[in-house]
Design a protein around this motif. Structure first.
Motif, short mmCIF file in Angstrom:
data_model
loop_
_atom_site.label_atom_id
_atom_site.label_comp_id
_atom_site.label_asym_id
_atom_site.label_seq_id
_atom_site.Cartn_x
_atom_site.Cartn_y
_atom_site.Cartn_z
N UNK A 190 53.73 56.01 29.68
CA UNK A 190 52.49 56.66 30.12
C UNK A 190 52.62 58.17 30.28
N UNK A 191 53.75 58.75 29.89
CA UNK A 191 53.96 60.18 30.10
C UNK A 191 54.08 60.91 28.77
N UNK A 192 53.81 62.22 28.82
CA UNK A 192 53.81 63.03 27.61
C UNK A 192 55.22 63.27 27.09
N UNK A 193 56.15 63.49 28.01
CA UNK A 193 57.53 63.74 27.60
C UNK A 193 58.10 62.49 26.94
N UNK A 194 58.74 62.66 25.80
CA UNK A 194 59.30 61.53 25.04
C UNK A 194 58.23 60.55 24.58
N UNK A 195 57.03 61.08 24.33
CA UNK A 195 55.93 60.22 23.88
C UNK A 195 56.30 59.42 22.63
N UNK A 196 56.97 60.08 21.68
CA UNK A 196 57.31 59.43 20.41
C UNK A 196 58.63 58.69 20.48
N UNK A 206 49.91 61.79 33.76
CA UNK A 206 49.96 60.94 32.58
C UNK A 206 49.69 61.69 31.29
N UNK A 207 49.83 60.98 30.19
CA UNK A 207 49.59 61.55 28.87
C UNK A 207 48.23 61.10 28.36
N UNK A 208 47.68 61.83 27.38
CA UNK A 208 46.47 61.34 26.72
C UNK A 208 46.76 60.02 26.02
N UNK A 209 45.82 59.08 25.94
CA UNK A 209 44.44 59.21 26.42
C UNK A 209 44.26 58.84 27.90
N UNK A 210 45.33 58.37 28.56
CA UNK A 210 45.19 57.92 29.94
C UNK A 210 44.79 59.06 30.88
N UNK A 241 38.03 61.90 33.83
CA UNK A 241 36.98 62.88 33.60
C UNK A 241 35.62 62.22 33.35
N UNK A 242 35.61 60.92 33.04
CA UNK A 242 34.36 60.20 32.81
C UNK A 242 33.99 59.30 33.98
N UNK A 243 34.78 59.37 35.05
CA UNK A 243 34.54 58.52 36.22
C UNK A 243 34.04 59.37 37.37
N UNK A 244 32.81 59.06 37.84
CA UNK A 244 32.24 59.80 38.96
C UNK A 244 32.84 59.34 40.28
N UNK A 245 33.13 58.05 40.37
CA UNK A 245 33.67 57.50 41.62
C UNK A 245 34.47 56.24 41.33
N UNK A 246 35.62 56.13 42.00
CA UNK A 246 36.46 54.94 41.92
C UNK A 246 36.77 54.52 43.34
N UNK A 247 36.41 53.30 43.69
CA UNK A 247 36.50 52.89 45.09
C UNK A 247 36.94 51.44 45.22
N UNK A 248 37.62 51.16 46.31
CA UNK A 248 37.95 49.80 46.69
C UNK A 248 36.72 49.20 47.35
N UNK A 249 36.30 48.03 46.87
CA UNK A 249 35.09 47.40 47.40
C UNK A 249 35.38 46.08 48.11
N UNK A 250 36.62 45.69 48.17
CA UNK A 250 37.00 44.45 48.83
C UNK A 250 38.49 44.27 48.78
N UNK A 260 33.37 51.25 29.72
CA UNK A 260 33.78 50.17 30.63
C UNK A 260 34.84 49.25 30.03
N UNK A 261 34.77 49.03 28.72
CA UNK A 261 35.77 48.19 28.06
C UNK A 261 37.10 48.92 27.92
N UNK A 262 37.03 50.24 27.72
CA UNK A 262 38.25 51.04 27.67
C UNK A 262 38.96 50.99 29.03
N UNK A 263 38.19 51.08 30.10
CA UNK A 263 38.75 50.97 31.44
C UNK A 263 39.41 49.61 31.63
N UNK A 264 38.74 48.57 31.16
CA UNK A 264 39.29 47.22 31.30
C UNK A 264 40.59 47.03 30.53
N UNK A 265 40.82 47.84 29.49
CA UNK A 265 42.03 47.73 28.68
C UNK A 265 43.13 48.70 29.11
N UNK A 266 42.89 49.49 30.14
CA UNK A 266 43.88 50.44 30.62
C UNK A 266 44.96 49.71 31.42
#
Length: 366
Positions: free
Chosen positions: A72-78, A157-161, A166-175, A192-198
Motif C-alpha cells: 500500500x505504499x509508494x516506496x518499492x511500489x514495483x 499510502x500510494x495511489x490509487x488508495x 478526496x471523494x469522501x465527505x464524511x466517514x463515520x462509525x455508525x454502530x 461506492x463499489x471502489x470503496x467496497x473493493x479497497x
C-alpha cells in the motif's frame, strides 16, 4: 380552537413523517447496474466447486524481484512481493469489504462486510461488518480498522488508495459493526463499489508514523493465508490459515484450496521458462506464439507430464504494438502517426516473424 390546533399539528406531523425517505434494507450484494444476479441465500459462486478438496501445494513463477511486503505504499511500489493483494494469485493476506463475482460484469458480495446499505442516488453507503471477521492473530475486524485504513492511506499510502479520501465527505462509525461513507461531488456512481473493493488493514498491527517504510516482516491481515517464509528477491511462501474466519462464507466457499503457495522470482523470462521445464513452476504463460511453439518441445512435455491447452477467453484481445509518446513534438501531429501506421507492413511481419498467427486489431479499443 384548541381541538383544531391539535388536528393541524397532527396533520403537519404526519406530513413531515411521510416526507422522510424510506429506510432501505441492507443487501447481501451490490451491482454497478441493476441488481446482483445471485439471491441472498446463494451458497457459492457458480464457477467454483464448493467441495473442492483442500491440501497440497503450488508454485508460481514471476519475473522480477521484491524487497517489501507492504503493498500500500509508494516506496518499492514495483518491487512489492506478489500475493499480498493480487488480481492474479489472489488476495492472500489482505481483503476488501466485499468480493467480486467474475461471472457478472461488476457485482460484489459480502466479505469483511456481510451486507451493505447503498443510497439509491449513491451519495452514501453503509457497510455492516461480519461479526465473525477476524485478523490472522485472532483479533476482530472493527469499524475502527476501516477508519484507520482510510486515514493512513490518505497520509501515507500510494495511489490509487491515497486519492480516495478526496471523494469522501464524511466517514463515520455508525454502530459496533458498521461504518458509513458519505460522498462529495467528486464521486461518481462507481465509487461506492471502489470503496467496497479497497483492502482493509488492522489498526493494531500498523504504526502510522512508519507506515510508508518498506518492511520484510510478515504482516497481519484477514485473508486466507499468512506469510510463512521470505527470501528477499527470490521466494515468498504463504501457508493456508486453518483458522481463517471466512472459509465457510458463500463468497469464499471453494476458494483457497492449497495448503501452501510459493511464488518464485526469476531475473528474466528465459530463466522462468527453463524453470518451468524442470518442474519448478506449476504453469507458464507465453504471448509470443513462435517462442511458445519452439519452447514446448522438451522431455516433460513429450512424456505427457506437461499439457498445452488453447482456449477462447471470450474477451477483447490485448493490444500488442507500438505506442507513440505524443508529448514529443515529432509525434504530436496525428497525421504523422497515421502515416507511420500505414508504413508498418503487418502482413510481412506476421508472416516472417510470427508464423502468421496474429490477427491485426482494428483499433486500440477493439
Amino acid at each position: 380552537m384548541d381541538r383544531v390546533l391539535v388536528r393541524l399539528i397532527a396533520a403537519t406531523s404526519f406530513l413531515a413523517l411521510s416526507l422522510l425517505p424510506a429506510l432501505s434494507e441492507p443487501k447481501h450484494g451490490i451491482a454497478m447496474q441493476g441488481e446482483p444476479a445471485l439471491p441472498a441465500d446463494y451458497t457459492h459462486f457458480d464457477y467454483v466447486n464448493p467441495d473442492a478438496p483442500k491440501g497440497g501445494s503450488v508454485t508460481y513463477c514471476v519475473v522480477g524481484s521484491f524487497d517489501n511486503l507492504n503493498p500500500f505504499i509508494l516506496k518499492s511500489l514495483r518491487t512489492t512481493a506478489r500475493g499480498m493483494i493480487d488480481t492474479v494469485y489472489g488476495n492472500l493476506v489482505f481483503e476488501p469489504l466485499m468480493q467480486r463475482n467474475y461471472n457478472e460484469p461488476f457485482s460484489l458480495y459480502g466479505l469483511l462486510a456481510d451486507s451493505a446499505d447503498m443510497d439509491p442516488d449513491r451519495k452514501s453507503i453503509e457497510f455492516h461488518l461480519d461479526p465473525n471477521a477476524k485478523w490472522s492473530d485472532g483479533q476482530p475486524v472493527t469499524p475502527e480498522d476501516v477508519l484507520f485504513t482510510y486515514d493512513v492511506f490518505k497520509d501515507k499510502g500510494r495511489p490509487p488508495y491515497s486519492d480516495r479520501m478526496s471523494m469522501i465527505a464524511r466517514l463515520e462509525k455508525t454502530g459496533d459493526h458498521s461504518v458509513k461513507f458519505t460522498f462529495n461531488e467528486k464521486a461518481n456512481r462507481e465509487f461506492p463499489l471502489i470503496v467496497a473493493l479497497t483492502p482493509i488493514i488492522p489498526k493494531h498491527a500498523f504504526d502510522k508514523e512508519t507506515f510508508d517504510k518498506t518492511s520484510l516482516k510478515p504482516l497481519i491481515g484477514s485473508g486466507p493465508y499468512t506469510v510463512d517464509k521470505v527470501q528477499p528477491g527470490q521466494r515468498i511462501v504463504f501457508k493456508r490459515n486453518p483458522n481463517y474466519w471466512g472459509k465457510d462464507i458463500p463468497s469464499k466457499r471453494g476458494f483457497d484450496n492449497f495448503n501452501q503457495i510459493t511464488i518464485e522470482y526469476f531475473l528474466n523470462a528465459n530463466a522462468k521458462t527453463e524453470a518451468f521445464k524442470k518442474g519448478i513452476c506449476a504453469l507458464d504463460d507465453e504471448t509470443d506464439p513462435v517462442k511458445r511453439d519452439r519452447d514446448i518441445d522438451f522431455p516433460a512435455f513429450r512424456k505427457g507430464d506437461v499439457k498445452q491447452e488453447y482456449f477462447n477467453t471470450g474477451i477483447p484481445p490485448v493490444v500488442t504494438g507500438f505506442l507513440f509518446n505524443t508529448r514529443l513534438p515529432k509525434f504530436s501531429n496525428p497525421v504523422v502517426r497515421r502515416a507511420l501506421g500505414m508504413l508498418y507492413d503487418f502482413e510481412w511481419a506476421n508472416k516472417n516473424l510470427f508464423a502468421g498467427k496474429f490477427n491485426r486489431t482494428m483499433s486500440f479499443w477493439q
